[in-house]
Design a protein around this motif. Structure first.
Motif, PDB file in Angstrom:
ATOM      1  N   VAL A  44      -2.690   8.637   1.693  1.00  0.00           N
ATOM      2  CA  VAL A  44      -2.036   7.569   2.438  1.00  0.00           C
ATOM      3  C   VAL A  44      -2.192   6.245   1.689  1.00  0.00           C
ATOM      4  N   SER A  45      -1.162   5.421   1.741  1.00  0.00           N
ATOM      5  CA  SER A  45      -1.233   4.118   1.070  1.00  0.00           C
ATOM      6  C   SER A  45      -2.380   3.283   1.623  1.00  0.00           C
ATOM      7  N   PRO A  46      -3.153   2.618   0.745  1.00  0.00           N
ATOM      8  CA  PRO A  46      -4.231   1.750   1.232  1.00  0.00           C
ATOM      9  C   PRO A  46      -3.722   0.696   2.213  1.00  0.00           C
ATOM     10  N   ILE A  47      -2.479   0.282   2.046  1.00  0.00           N
ATOM     11  CA  ILE A  47      -1.906  -0.683   2.986  1.00  0.00           C
ATOM     12  C   ILE A  47      -1.807  -0.062   4.378  1.00  0.00           C
ATOM     13  N   VAL A  48      -1.339   1.186   4.431  1.00  0.00           N
ATOM     14  CA  VAL A  48      -1.239   1.884   5.718  1.00  0.00           C
ATOM     15  C   VAL A  48      -2.630   2.070   6.314  1.00  0.00           C
ATOM     16  N   TYR A  90      -3.836  -1.255   7.811  1.00  0.00           N
ATOM     17  CA  TYR A  90      -3.225  -1.619   9.097  1.00  0.00           C
ATOM     18  C   TYR A  90      -3.640  -0.658  10.195  1.00  0.00           C
ATOM     19  N   ASP A 112      -5.315  -4.006  -1.880  1.00  0.00           N
ATOM     20  CA  ASP A 112      -4.390  -3.604  -0.826  1.00  0.00           C
ATOM     21  C   ASP A 112      -5.121  -3.440   0.499  1.00  0.00           C
ATOM     22  N   TYR A 131      -6.347  -6.676   1.875  1.00  0.00           N
ATOM     23  CA  TYR A 131      -5.177  -7.480   2.237  1.00  0.00           C
ATOM     24  C   TYR A 131      -4.664  -7.061   3.613  1.00  0.00           C
ATOM     25  N   ASN A 162       2.839   4.410  -2.932  1.00  0.00           N
ATOM     26  CA  ASN A 162       1.857   3.667  -2.149  1.00  0.00           C
ATOM     27  C   ASN A 162       1.609   2.252  -2.656  1.00  0.00           C
ATOM     28  N   PHE A 195       1.543  -1.595  -3.632  1.00  0.00           N
ATOM     29  CA  PHE A 195       2.057  -2.763  -2.950  1.00  0.00           C
ATOM     30  C   PHE A 195       1.964  -4.012  -3.815  1.00  0.00           C
ATOM     31  N   LEU A 236       5.785  -3.398   4.936  1.00  0.00           N
ATOM     32  CA  LEU A 236       4.875  -3.371   6.090  1.00  0.00           C
ATOM     33  C   LEU A 236       4.183  -4.718   6.268  1.00  0.00           C
ATOM     34  N   LEU A 279       4.199   2.693  10.075  1.00  0.00           N
ATOM     35  CA  LEU A 279       3.143   3.353   9.294  1.00  0.00           C
ATOM     36  C   LEU A 279       3.482   4.830   9.082  1.00  0.00           C
ATOM     37  N   THR A 326       4.263   7.041   5.629  1.00  0.00           N
ATOM     38  CA  THR A 326       3.357   8.119   5.261  1.00  0.00           C
ATOM     39  C   THR A 326       4.008   9.491   5.206  1.00  0.00           C
TER      40      THR A 326
END
Lengths: 315, 292
Positions: A129-133, A136, A246, A249, B226, B228, B246, B264, B268
């Motif tokens: 999973v993206s660190p941004i996701v 949040y 990320d 942030y 992923n 950013f 996002l 989100l 994903t």
């Protein structure tokens, strides 16, 4: 055998002219792309750091004065050390959690049969999973009023442990470290698992024959054989640690809230370059980039050497 | 010799088996620990999926709960009003473009690096592989001015070039290793039959390294999807990819939690699908080079 194979390889002269031309066709696209967009910018960053800048206009050669600014010019001088300190804590914390938990899970999974595949997938999924996701998602879960974490604590009668997880300056950094470890734990686990699978069973059986206990087998046989992996994990964690930007942030904003308590070098570098009231933003951020570069490279090489020596001693 | 050890092995393990009872307690503890942590690893992701289907009011009342009346409108709203449709398309274009370009140039370069002998080959290989250790984010300021000066700032093409270049070292590393393993007879036979260099490469060599290409493509896809940092600096909102989209969504609609959950999930889902389709390659790739 190796010798024989090597002799079989064709000589450059074999294809002649056509071959040399196709060599260029093969190599040039990658060479151009990589040199222009990766190598050239990094060299430029080094060059930029020795000049003083006014906005985007390059001034005269400034020697080491940008570096001097980093260490002496308030607020930067304070922020750099604070962020570096946070990076060190981040590294140590992540390493402790990842190594202990990752190794434990790998050892337990190595012995278990049922559900191995599923468990490995479950542990590794957050890694994707993206660190941004992740940032949040956890900031929603850690919300003091609507968050799932406090709700779960209240649900099991531990309401007194409910905290403003992200708002408390003392808690914010440890919380960020735990969230980061939650995301990455699958990676060291997989590396340890692969190394465990590569250890011949005879070693353990031989030690058992000599009367070693489970713990002794692990401590004296298995663990030493995992040192190379431990080396890889720590170097990769160390490098990754400087890319942690990320997550913070998303979790705490570009300032590393509350009051810079989660500020790290990656975030500080971003702010120094693109959110800096100082006219010499380019000079300062490039100097910071060079320092980070030296730190990352130096420590990685030193760590590599250290682990290699440890391997030798254990053999 | 070998038969001897095989014969002996069962006897040894029978003798050395630890006392039964302690083993049983340990096994139970291990099962609890493993499945307990699996719950910790998955719970946030499950909560995210469930949250994306619950209404704003429901989320505020009960942080943990099931979507008894699935609110699919969260997705509709995030997709249209929240701008996720454009972020999604941008993410697909940028990620696929970068992976194709990066893997394409890498497979071209890896072939001669692995199979030709020419002066400077070692140096060139080292030059490419050095990139494995370069923290490329630190070059962001010069990258910004470089793209600005060639008119590729705020463009998907500029982003694609940077991303594709960032994947070159790893891709070349993996692909040269694969090319080296192929037997020499292959291309010698083709050469005797009169095939040209390009033809040998395209019709014989590339099909042989297809598994490696899959690994390389997967391993570029995930971090690029992923990422950013680069879009945050290099492009404006209409070119934003999902992760940076996002952050913009959060800044704009701070308290629409239900839609944020939907966003989100949208970010994903493609990766989870990819993972489920290619678990084997991903696990093998993560541990590549570990077992000698």
């Amino acid at each position: 055998m190796v010798q024989a194979q090597r002799r079989l390889k064709p000589r450059a002269t074999g294809g002649g002219h056509a071959r040399r031309r196709s060599l260029l066709i093969f190599l040039i696209p990658a060479l151009a792309l990589y040199s222009v967009f990766i190598v050239y910018p990094l060299i430029s960053a080094l060059e930029y750091s020795f000049y003083s800048w006014t906005g985007t206009r390059r001034g005269g050669f400034a020697g080491l004065s940008n570096f001097h600014d980093l260490l002496t010019k308030y607020p930067l001088s304070e922020q750099v050390w604070r962020a570096l300190g946070h990076n060190c804590l981040f590294f140590v914390g992540t390493m402790l959690i990842q190594t202990i938990a990752g190794l434990t899970f790998a050892v337990l999974l190595h012995k278990s049969r049922r559900g191995k595949r599923f468990l490995q997938t479950a542990f590794t999924l957050p890694h994707l999973v993206s660190p941004i996701v992740v940032g949040y998602l956890w900031s929603l879960m850690l919300n003091p009023q609507f968050g799932a974490v406090n709700a779960a604590l209240r649900g099991v009668g531990l309401g007194s442990l409910a905290q403003p997880w992200r708002g408390d300056p003392h808690l914010a950094l440890p919380v960020a470290i735990v969230v980061n470890a939650w995301q990455w734990i699958g990676f060291p686990m997989l590396l340890f698992a692969a190394a465990l699978a590569g250890i011949p069973e005879e070693y353990e059986q031989a030690a058992r024959c000599d009367g070693a206990s489970s713990w002794q087998v692990f401590r004296r046989v298995t663990f030493p054989l995992l040192t190379p992996v431990l080396g890889i994990v720590s170097v990769l964690t160390f490098i990754g640690n400087f890319n942690v930007l990320d997550l913070i942030y998303a979790l705490q904003g570009s300032q590393g809230n509350p009051t810079f308590s989660t500020d790290v070098l990656g975030l500080l570098f971003y702010r120094t370059a693109f959110d800096n009231p100082d006219a010499n933003a380019i000079g300062q951020s490039s100097a910071l980039a060079v320092c980070m570069f030296v730190l990352i490279f130096g420590v990685s090489i030193a760590a590599n050497r250290f682990f290699r020596r440890m391997e030798d001693r254990l053999r | 010799m070998s038969t001897l050890t095989v014969d002996e092995a069962p006897a040894v393990s029978r003798v050395s088996r630890p006392p039964r009872r302690r083993g049983r307690a340990g096994a139970i503890a291990s099962v609890i620990l493993l499945w307990g942590y699996a719950a910790v690893a998955l719970a946030p992701l499950v909560l995210m999926a469930l949250g994306s289907l619950r209404t704003e009011q429901d989320l505020a009342d009960k942080p943990i709960g099931l979507p008894l009346h699935p609110a699919f409108e969260n997705y509709a709203k995030a997709w249209s009003e929240g701008g996720f449709s454009s972020y999604f398309v941008n993410s697909i274009v940028v990620t696929v473009g970068s992976v194709v370009l990066g893997a394409g140039v890498s497979v071209l370069a890896a072939y001669p690096l692995a199979r030709y002998r020419f002066r400077g080959r070692g140096l060139l290989t080292a030059y490419f592989l050095a990139g494995l250790m370069l923290p490329i984010r630190l070059g962001i300021v010069p990258v910004f001015y470089l793209l600005n000066s060639i008119g590729l700032i705020d463009s998907k093409i500029g982003l694609i070039c940077v991303y594709a270049a960032s994947g070159v070292p790893f891709s070349i590393f993996v692909l040269t290793a694969f090319f080296r393993q192929l037997p020499m007879e292959l291309e010698e036979a083709a050469r005797i039959d009169g095939a040209g260099e390009m033809r040998i490469f395209a019709q014989i060599m590339v099909p042989m390294v297809r598994p490696a290409l899959t690994t390389v493509a997967l391993f570029q896809f995930i971090p690029l999807w992923n990422d950013f940092f680069f879009p945050l600096v290099l492009v404006e909102d209409h070119n934003y990819t999902l992760p940076v989209g996002l952050t913009r969504f959060v800044a704009e609609f701070e308290s629409s939690y239900a839609e944020l959950y939907a966003g989100l999930v949208i970010t994903t889902i493609p990766l989870v699908l990819l993972f489920l389709l290619a678990t084997k390659q991903i696990v093998a790739g993560l541990t590549a080079g570990m077992s000698k």
